[in-house]
Design an enzyme around this catalytic site. Sequence first.
Site, short mmCIF file in Angstrom:
data_model
loop_
_atom_site.label_atom_id
_atom_site.label_comp_id
_atom_site.label_asym_id
_atom_site.label_seq_id
_atom_site.Cartn_x
_atom_site.Cartn_y
_atom_site.Cartn_z
N ASP A 80 3.87 0.27 -1.17
CA ASP A 80 4.38 0.23 0.20
C ASP A 80 5.10 -1.10 0.41
O ASP A 80 4.84 -2.09 -0.26
CB ASP A 80 3.26 0.41 1.22
CG ASP A 80 2.27 -0.74 1.24
OD1 ASP A 80 1.76 -1.08 0.16
OD2 ASP A 80 2.01 -1.30 2.32
N GLU A 131 -0.94 -1.49 1.58
CA GLU A 131 -1.40 -2.88 1.57
C GLU A 131 -0.79 -3.68 2.70
O GLU A 131 -1.48 -4.50 3.33
CB GLU A 131 -1.05 -3.53 0.22
CG GLU A 131 -1.66 -4.91 0.02
CD GLU A 131 -0.80 -6.03 0.58
OE1 GLU A 131 -1.34 -7.14 0.78
OE2 GLU A 131 0.40 -5.80 0.84
#
Length: 454
Positions: A92, A156
């Site tokens: 991400d 994250e």
Amino acid sequence: MEHDPIAETVASMIPRARTELAELVAFRSVADLAVSPRSESEKAARWIADALRAEDFQDVSVLDMSDGWQSVYGCLPGPADAPTVLLYAHFDVQPPLDEAAWDTPPFTLTEREDRWYGRGAADCKGAVLMHLLALRALKAHGGVPVTVKVVVEGSEEQGTGGLERYVRDHPEMFAADAILVGDAGNFRRGVPTVTAALRGITMLRLEVTTLRGDLHSGQFGGVAPDALTALLKILSSLVGDDGSARVDGLPADGHWEGLEYPEDDFRADAGLLDGVRLTGTGTVGDRLWSRPSIGVMGIDCPPVEGATPTLQARARAAISLRLPPGQDARSATDMLTAHIERHTPWGARVRIEPLGQGEPFRADVSGPAYRTMADAMATAYPGEDMRLGGFGGGIPLCGALTALYPRAEILLLGLNEPEAHIHAVNESVSVDELRRLATAEAHFLRAYRETPRT
């Protein structure tokens, strides 16, 4: 310079890595539905799972996390008596911010002067390729001599804790002797660095209301309280005159004893304008890696264009509090919440919503994995000794791994050196850093097979 077949093999694989990183960067995998559709993250997860399967990983799975996002896991078994190394990265990315401000499209990998530009090129999709390059180089020179587990996280950047909870619920999946977290970076390009300390983070959204509706400032100003002004007073209470964090009850006097960060270098790395002073007191290391800091992530207020002389009934802000090792994120969140409530002026109503948190981290650097990595870094960076540094950002998973596997050594390395401009426009990765760090990782994995661990 001594001939290094591993380095030569990694170098020969860089064109393929560029093609693969371009494919991975093209996915707009921001773990925020207000920014990108979930399908972009799902496509990135499938890409990584396919890449692991192509490298003969077993038990490859796209795992659904409790926060609604996905992570990817796989295991490459080594010899029966081999140690296990867990490799971590995340796919991400941060939102691209102002796409028009990028010199090239943020989700199109573009090469300029030995750097590849694109959102996630360094943080942290590039680390996925770093791990793959290291493993491929070892396979080309006799095979991977250790058991390797890989986990690539999908949320994250949001700090929502999905993978942390999954690891706690499935500890056997992630058990390892050493853990390489590929989400840090060298102190600067060409200076091999393993990060030994991370600041944690807590994030809050606060909403201040004072009126039933907006009011004409000429008719009511001076008596009716403005919600935006109240919000600004709250935010101002969180920093001292020197710009350092001032949260009631939270210590802010830590001292950093590791790698020095000269002020002139920091000014250049941060791009400070002439005449603008640094905030806080103490050394740069003290302020950056051993003390808390406050940041305003966003604020809702009327834009200047088209603004009218109006008292605002409601105002919102999102803030972050960075925490040095030794401080507890939950306790700090309680202190920050109490501070906001205590410093809300005029009886205004304030609603506080937690957005996410991650614990700070400090590594034990005395173990055999650190000695092995120092040798590997010296091979990949001839003439340079490995440094131990801090990193101002947080990696929430590190706290969970430390609690679950206290005997495992955790090493943080990666591609996020200052020129990478992670989280900003024009993020990029140094091709030379990718090559050298993949080479270092390959040498580490090869040597760790024979490293005494008692």
